[in-house]
Design a protein around this motif. Structure first.
Motif, PDB file in Angstrom:
ATOM      1  N   GLN A  42       0.861  -1.073  -0.187  1.00 55.28           N
ATOM      2  CA  GLN A  42       0.127  -0.111   0.022  1.00 55.28           C
ATOM      3  C   GLN A  42       0.803   1.395  -0.105  1.00 55.28           C
ATOM      4  OE1 GLN A  42      -1.657   0.273   4.160  1.00 55.28           O
ATOM      5  NE2 GLN A  42      -1.102  -1.753   3.909  1.00 55.28           N
ATOM      6  N   VAL A  43       0.265   2.220  -0.423  1.00 51.17           N
ATOM      7  CA  VAL A  43       0.896   3.643  -0.315  1.00 51.17           C
ATOM      8  C   VAL A  43       0.791   4.143   1.090  1.00 51.17           C
ATOM      9  CG1 VAL A  43       1.124   6.087  -1.235  1.00 51.17           C
ATOM     10  CG2 VAL A  43       0.438   3.960  -2.932  1.00 51.17           C
ATOM     11  N   VAL A  44       2.078   4.442   1.462  1.00 49.22           N
ATOM     12  CA  VAL A  44       2.158   4.923   3.053  1.00 49.22           C
ATOM     13  C   VAL A  44       2.063   6.446   2.963  1.00 49.22           C
ATOM     14  CG1 VAL A  44       3.086   2.870   3.988  1.00 49.22           C
ATOM     15  CG2 VAL A  44       4.597   4.647   3.068  1.00 49.22           C
ATOM     16  N   ALA A  45       2.297   6.961   4.292  1.00 48.45           N
ATOM     17  CA  ALA A  45       1.993   8.612   4.184  1.00 48.45           C
ATOM     18  C   ALA A  45       3.125   9.302   3.716  1.00 48.45           C
ATOM     19  CB  ALA A  45       1.915   8.942   5.601  1.00 48.45           C
ATOM     20  N   SER A  46       4.247   8.752   3.657  1.00 47.22           N
ATOM     21  CA  SER A  46       5.606   9.410   2.664  1.00 47.22           C
ATOM     22  C   SER A  46       5.344   9.335   1.219  1.00 47.22           C
ATOM     23  CB  SER A  46       6.644   8.530   2.850  1.00 47.22           C
ATOM     24  OG  SER A  46       6.563   7.261   2.711  1.00 47.22           O
ATOM     25  N   GLY A  47       4.377   8.599   0.592  1.00 43.95           N
ATOM     26  CA  GLY A  47       3.939   8.356  -0.558  1.00 43.95           C
ATOM     27  C   GLY A  47       4.683   7.304  -1.307  1.00 43.95           C
ATOM     28  N   ASP A  48       5.456   6.629  -0.584  1.00 43.10           N
ATOM     29  CA  ASP A  48       6.386   5.419  -0.862  1.00 43.10           C
ATOM     30  C   ASP A  48       5.332   4.095  -0.706  1.00 43.10           C
ATOM     31  OD1 ASP A  48       8.790   6.510  -1.365  1.00 43.10           O
ATOM     32  OD2 ASP A  48       9.002   6.409   1.038  1.00 43.10           O
ATOM     33  N   SER A  49       5.558   2.964  -1.680  1.00 44.96           N
ATOM     34  CA  SER A  49       4.865   1.876  -1.588  1.00 44.96           C
ATOM     35  C   SER A  49       5.459   1.047  -0.706  1.00 44.96           C
ATOM     36  CB  SER A  49       4.740   1.194  -2.939  1.00 44.96           C
ATOM     37  OG  SER A  49       4.115   2.082  -4.079  1.00 44.96           O
ATOM     38  N   ALA A  50       4.703   0.327   0.138  1.00 38.55           N
ATOM     39  CA  ALA A  50       5.294  -0.355   1.162  1.00 38.55           C
ATOM     40  C   ALA A  50       4.468  -1.663   1.515  1.00 38.55           C
ATOM     41  CB  ALA A  50       5.458   0.517   2.518  1.00 38.55           C
ATOM     42  N   VAL A  51       5.026  -2.417   2.266  1.00 38.73           N
ATOM     43  CA  VAL A  51       4.622  -3.685   2.848  1.00 38.73           C
ATOM     44  C   VAL A  51       4.961  -4.049   4.310  1.00 38.73           C
ATOM     45  CG1 VAL A  51       6.300  -5.263   1.874  1.00 38.73           C
ATOM     46  CG2 VAL A  51       3.851  -5.866   2.033  1.00 38.73           C
ATOM     47  N   TRP A  52       4.142  -4.871   4.984  1.00 42.47           N
ATOM     48  CA  TRP A  52       4.487  -5.164   6.266  1.00 42.47           C
ATOM     49  C   TRP A  52       5.118  -6.661   6.149  1.00 42.47           C
ATOM     50  CZ3 TRP A  52       1.584  -1.087   5.741  1.00 42.47           C
ATOM     51  CH2 TRP A  52       1.448  -0.138   6.622  1.00 42.47           C
ATOM     52  N   VAL A  53       5.976  -6.969   6.963  1.00 42.46           N
ATOM     53  CA  VAL A  53       6.272  -8.631   6.937  1.00 42.46           C
ATOM     54  C   VAL A  53       6.448  -9.184   8.332  1.00 42.46           C
ATOM     55  CG1 VAL A  53       8.008  -8.357   4.985  1.00 42.46           C
ATOM     56  CG2 VAL A  53       8.724  -7.906   7.208  1.00 42.46           C
ATOM     57  N   ASP A  54       6.442 -10.377   8.327  1.00 39.34           N
ATOM     58  CA  ASP A  54       6.342 -11.200   9.459  1.00 39.34           C
ATOM     59  C   ASP A  54       7.794 -10.765  10.230  1.00 39.34           C
ATOM     60  OD1 ASP A  54       3.999 -12.492   9.091  1.00 39.34           O
ATOM     61  OD2 ASP A  54       4.817 -14.115   8.454  1.00 39.34           O
ATOM     62  N   GLY A  55       7.681 -10.746  11.628  1.00 39.35           N
ATOM     63  CA  GLY A  55       8.981 -10.409  12.473  1.00 39.35           C
ATOM     64  C   GLY A  55       9.440  -8.878  12.333  1.00 39.35           C
ATOM     65  N   HIS A  56       8.586  -8.042  11.887  1.00 39.90           N
ATOM     66  CA  HIS A  56       9.065  -6.827  11.861  1.00 39.90           C
ATOM     67  C   HIS A  56       7.765  -5.723  12.046  1.00 39.90           C
ATOM     68  CE1 HIS A  56      11.983  -3.690  11.101  1.00 39.90           C
ATOM     69  NE2 HIS A  56      11.196  -2.988  10.267  1.00 39.90           N
ATOM     70  N   GLY A  57       7.833  -4.975  12.990  1.00 44.19           N
ATOM     71  CA  GLY A  57       6.679  -4.156  13.271  1.00 44.19           C
ATOM     72  C   GLY A  57       6.389  -3.116  12.581  1.00 44.19           C
ATOM     73  N   ALA A  58       7.221  -2.641  11.557  1.00 41.18           N
ATOM     74  CA  ALA A  58       7.025  -1.428  10.811  1.00 41.18           C
ATOM     75  C   ALA A  58       7.071  -1.634   9.365  1.00 41.18           C
ATOM     76  CB  ALA A  58       8.200  -0.331  10.819  1.00 41.18           C
ATOM     77  N   TYR A  59       6.521  -0.688   8.611  1.00 38.21           N
ATOM     78  CA  TYR A  59       6.553  -1.129   7.089  1.00 38.21           C
ATOM     79  C   TYR A  59       7.917  -0.974   6.351  1.00 38.21           C
ATOM     80  CZ  TYR A  59       6.810   3.826   5.935  1.00 38.21           C
ATOM     81  OH  TYR A  59       6.980   5.365   5.828  1.00 38.21           O
ATOM     82  N   ILE A  60       8.290  -1.454   5.379  1.00 36.83           N
ATOM     83  CA  ILE A  60       9.484  -1.778   4.484  1.00 36.83           C
ATOM     84  C   ILE A  60       9.092  -1.431   3.187  1.00 36.83           C
ATOM     85  CG2 ILE A  60      11.151  -2.939   3.816  1.00 36.83           C
ATOM     86  CD1 ILE A  60      11.074  -4.766   6.260  1.00 36.83           C
ATOM     87  N   THR A  61       9.551  -0.451   2.598  1.00 35.61           N
ATOM     88  CA  THR A  61       9.244  -0.031   1.381  1.00 35.61           C
ATOM     89  C   THR A  61       9.605  -1.100   0.262  1.00 35.61           C
ATOM     90  OG1 THR A  61      11.570   1.309   0.984  1.00 35.61           O
ATOM     91  CG2 THR A  61       9.706   2.577   1.614  1.00 35.61           C
ATOM     92  N   LEU A  62       8.707  -1.109  -0.629  1.00 40.13           N
ATOM     93  CA  LEU A  62       9.155  -1.966  -1.745  1.00 40.13           C
ATOM     94  C   LEU A  62      10.386  -2.230  -2.356  1.00 40.13           C
ATOM     95  CD1 LEU A  62       5.658  -2.191  -3.626  1.00 40.13           C
ATOM     96  CD2 LEU A  62       6.752  -3.468  -1.639  1.00 40.13           C
ATOM     97  N   THR A  63      11.135  -0.826  -2.343  1.00 38.81           N
ATOM     98  CA  THR A  63      12.421  -0.926  -2.816  1.00 38.81           C
ATOM     99  C   THR A  63      13.409  -1.611  -1.832  1.00 38.81           C
ATOM    100  OG1 THR A  63      13.139   1.254  -1.778  1.00 38.81           O
ATOM    101  CG2 THR A  63      12.164   1.124  -3.831  1.00 38.81           C
ATOM    102  N   HIS A  64      13.079  -2.114  -0.881  1.00 34.64           N
ATOM    103  CA  HIS A  64      13.798  -2.905   0.258  1.00 34.64           C
ATOM    104  C   HIS A  64      13.289  -4.331   0.412  1.00 34.64           C
ATOM    105  CE1 HIS A  64      15.559   1.036   0.798  1.00 34.64           C
ATOM    106  NE2 HIS A  64      16.357   0.635   1.570  1.00 34.64           N
TER     107      HIS A  64
END
Length: 156
Positions: A42-64
């Motif tokens: 999904q698009v997050v507040a910064s305008g980046d596309s991101a996803v959440w993954v198991d084992g991590h509490g914050a979103y990670i941008t799709l470039t990562h």
């Protein structure tokens, strides 16, 4: 790739390698997550596309986030386990040479000097805790500061 394109190709539960800090080719970081997605992109507040993954509490941008095959995912886990075992063995040797007052910062510095590259505080803390769980170290708490010392049986 934007969120819509990602979601067309990769469902929730896709196996990925994720880099919460920087990508390995862009700089040193101690954290590569061998995990799977737990949300749609999904698009997050910064305008980046991101996803959440198991084992991590914050979103990670799709470039990562890199989707991988099941074989690549399993191999990454095997490689990580071998690296972790080698790093912890080298750290234990360093601790045996200088057996007292080991905090994560000192452990991270020692691991860099031992050739393991940049190791972050969370990884160093996890390594010290694992060595303590295995009976090699004794946690010592002074007020609110904890350090680790070599267990007396391990020095014999």
């Amino acid at each position: 790739m934007n969120a819509e394109q990602w979601n067309e190709h990769y469902p929730v539960g896709t196996l990925v390698l994720a880099y919460p800090g920087v990508r390995p080719e862009d700089g040193a970081d101690d954290e590569t997550l061998i995990t799977r997605t737990r949300t749609k992109a999904q698009v997050v507040a910064s305008g980046d596309s991101a996803v959440w993954v198991d084992g991590h509490g914050a979103y990670i941008t799709l470039t990562h986030v890199d989707p991988v095959t099941e074989e690549q995912w399993h191999q990454a886990r095997i490689d990580r386990d071998k690296t972790t075992a080698a790093r912890r063995a080298a750290l234990l040797d360093a601790i045996r040479a200088y057996p007292s007052h080991w905090k994560p910062e000192r452990a991270a510095f020692a691991m860099k000097r031992l050739g393991f590259g940049w190791v972050g505080g969370r990884t160093a803390q996890a390594d010290l805790e694992a060595l303590a769980t295995d009976g090699h170290l004794t946690p010592v708490t002074e007020v609110v500061i904890r350090h680790y010392d070599l267990t007396t049986e391990a020095t014999s």
